[in-house]
Motif scaffolding. Structure first.
Motif, PDB file in Angstrom:
ATOM      1  N   ARG A  11       0.832  -1.209   0.000  1.00  0.00           N
ATOM      2  CA  ARG A  11       0.000   0.000   0.000  1.00  0.00           C
ATOM      3  C   ARG A  11       0.864   1.255   0.000  1.00  0.00           C
ATOM      4  O   ARG A  11       0.633   2.195  -0.777  1.00  0.00           O
ATOM      5  CB  ARG A  11      -0.922   0.001   1.226  1.00  0.00           C
ATOM      6  N   GLU A  15       0.791   3.673  -3.375  1.00  0.00           N
ATOM      7  CA  GLU A  15      -0.090   4.838  -3.192  1.00  0.00           C
ATOM      8  C   GLU A  15       0.382   6.054  -3.980  1.00  0.00           C
ATOM      9  O   GLU A  15      -0.441   6.712  -4.643  1.00  0.00           O
ATOM     10  CB  GLU A  15      -0.237   5.184  -1.718  1.00  0.00           C
ATOM     11  N   ARG A  19      -2.693   7.422  -6.204  1.00  0.00           N
ATOM     12  CA  ARG A  19      -3.516   8.450  -5.554  1.00  0.00           C
ATOM     13  C   ARG A  19      -3.661   9.676  -6.459  1.00  0.00           C
ATOM     14  O   ARG A  19      -2.690  10.235  -6.958  1.00  0.00           O
ATOM     15  CB  ARG A  19      -2.918   8.866  -4.227  1.00  0.00           C
ATOM     16  N   GLN A  46      -9.081   8.188  -4.898  1.00  0.00           N
ATOM     17  CA  GLN A  46      -9.043   9.185  -3.836  1.00  0.00           C
ATOM     18  C   GLN A  46      -8.057   8.822  -2.738  1.00  0.00           C
ATOM     19  O   GLN A  46      -7.553   9.691  -2.027  1.00  0.00           O
ATOM     20  CB  GLN A  46     -10.434   9.351  -3.222  1.00  0.00           C
ATOM     21  N   GLY A  47      -7.801   7.541  -2.580  1.00  0.00           N
ATOM     22  CA  GLY A  47      -6.876   7.103  -1.539  1.00  0.00           C
ATOM     23  C   GLY A  47      -6.757   5.595  -1.531  1.00  0.00           C
ATOM     24  O   GLY A  47      -7.522   4.888  -2.202  1.00  0.00           O
ATOM     25  N   SER A  49      -6.293   2.405   1.300  1.00  0.00           N
ATOM     26  CA  SER A  49      -6.243   1.977   2.686  1.00  0.00           C
ATOM     27  C   SER A  49      -6.056   0.461   2.715  1.00  0.00           C
ATOM     28  O   SER A  49      -5.967  -0.190   1.670  1.00  0.00           O
ATOM     29  CB  SER A  49      -7.508   2.399   3.436  1.00  0.00           C
ATOM     30  N   GLN A  58     -10.130   3.729  -2.786  1.00  0.00           N
ATOM     31  CA  GLN A  58     -11.340   4.540  -2.774  1.00  0.00           C
ATOM     32  C   GLN A  58     -11.465   5.269  -4.112  1.00  0.00           C
ATOM     33  O   GLN A  58     -10.537   5.974  -4.536  1.00  0.00           O
ATOM     34  CB  GLN A  58     -11.295   5.550  -1.628  1.00  0.00           C
ATOM     35  N   GLU A  66      -9.893  16.001  -4.626  1.00  0.00           N
ATOM     36  CA  GLU A  66      -9.359  15.130  -3.588  1.00  0.00           C
ATOM     37  C   GLU A  66     -10.038  15.449  -2.265  1.00  0.00           C
ATOM     38  O   GLU A  66     -10.200  16.603  -1.880  1.00  0.00           O
ATOM     39  CB  GLU A  66      -7.851  15.322  -3.459  1.00  0.00           C
ATOM     40  N   GLY A  67     -10.474  14.400  -1.594  1.00  0.00           N
ATOM     41  CA  GLY A  67     -11.184  14.582  -0.331  1.00  0.00           C
ATOM     42  C   GLY A  67     -12.690  14.506  -0.474  1.00  0.00           C
ATOM     43  O   GLY A  67     -13.393  14.379   0.528  1.00  0.00           O
ATOM     44  N   HIS A  70     -16.180   9.244  -1.808  1.00  0.00           N
ATOM     45  CA  HIS A  70     -16.050   8.266  -2.887  1.00  0.00           C
ATOM     46  C   HIS A  70     -17.289   7.383  -2.914  1.00  0.00           C
ATOM     47  O   HIS A  70     -17.944   7.183  -1.892  1.00  0.00           O
ATOM     48  CB  HIS A  70     -14.792   7.417  -2.706  1.00  0.00           C
TER      49      HIS A  70
END
Length: 276
Positions: A11, A15, A19, A46-47, A49, A58, A66-67, A70
């Motif tokens: 991850r 990322e 990302r 978006q990210g 995890s 996501q 961004e943020g 999702h």
């Protein structure tokens, strides 16, 4: 099989490559293994995890900032031999093409899986749905672990069930039990044993994450990262894979047995099986 430290390292490594990028195409030829991946196309990552041994990407609409919330997740399970690569190879099963390049999922033994789902809708993934707390998080509470361990069956299969704590597989169960001086077939742990095991799981998993996981041997399924880098925690193993070698603590020969259909390594002197 990649366990929590290997998946967390994956991850962290991929990322920066994904990302904020828009997935333009997901190419594969096994829809039964990589389900509904077409739904990821045209969405922005978006990210990334992780939950236990699962990666969760996501995904939101391509024009989402961004943020922003999702609406989909791409779930990835590496299986026994899965991993991401920068270059396509003979064992590439899935190619994620983004607006900045491509990332390839290699899986020699074909046990890896992917699925695109609504956030939290993991009904087709019973292990993910019923997974216990993350071992390095505040949700992993010592008192809860001690209480559950008082009624456990053989402790190693119990750890591998993912219910008392997530992400612990064969390697890190053996290492944690060695550190805690508990026989892998011990049942109904005493409070002092359970507290030692709780601390051992946290210590072993933390050290393994920092070392980038464990890379074992040079064979087909050898774990490594997208850039070819291997993990280093295998050099710190005290039990796993050391059958026939002296225990680092007492010098007794490490034994290997089969427990719950899994090869299991322990020191018969340090990890004595007490009366159940």
């Amino acid at each position: 099989m990649p366990e929590l430290p290997e998946v967390e390292t994956t991850r962290r490594k991929i990322e920066p490559l994904l990302r904020g990028r828009v997935i333009e195409r997901v190419i594969h030829d096994a829809p039964h293994r990589y389900r509904d991946t077409h739904l990821a196309e045209g969405r922005r990552v978006q990210g990334l995890s992780r939950r236990g041994k699962y990666l969760l990407l996501q995904l939101a609409a391509a024009d989402a900032a961004e943020g922003d919330p999702h609406d989909l997740e791409l779930i990835v399970h590496l299986g026994m031999t899965g991993g991401f690569r920068l270059e396509e190879g003979r064992h590439t099963r899935v190619t994620l093409t983004t607006d900045s390049g491509a990332l390839h999922f290699d899986d020699p033994r074909r046990f890896g899986k992917m699925a695109v789902v609504r956030p939290g809708e993991y009904g087709g993934m019973p292990t993910l749905t019923a997974m216990g707390p993350e071992p390095l998080s505040d949700d992993f509470v010592e008192s809860d672990f001690v209480k559950a361990a008082a009624g456990c069956g053989a402790v190693k299969p119990w750890l591998l069930s993912q219910k008392p704590v997530s992400g612990v597989g064969n390697i890190y169960a053996d290492e944690s039990l060695w550190l805690a001086r508990i026989h892998p077939a011990q049942t109904r742990l005493e409070p002092a044993e359970a507290r030692r095991l709780y601390q051992a799981v946290r210590e072993v998993m933390g050290a393994a994450v920092e070392a980038g996981g464990s890379s074992l041997g040079d064979g087909l399924g050898n774990y490594r990262q997208h850039d070819g880098e291997s993990g280093a925690f295998q050099h710190a193993h005290h039990a796993y894979g050391r059958g026939g070698q002296p225990c680092d603590r007492c010098g007794t020969t490490i034994e290997k047995i089969v427990l719950g259909q899994r090869g299991t390594h322990f020191c018969p002197q340090c990890q004595r099986l007490r009366s159940r």
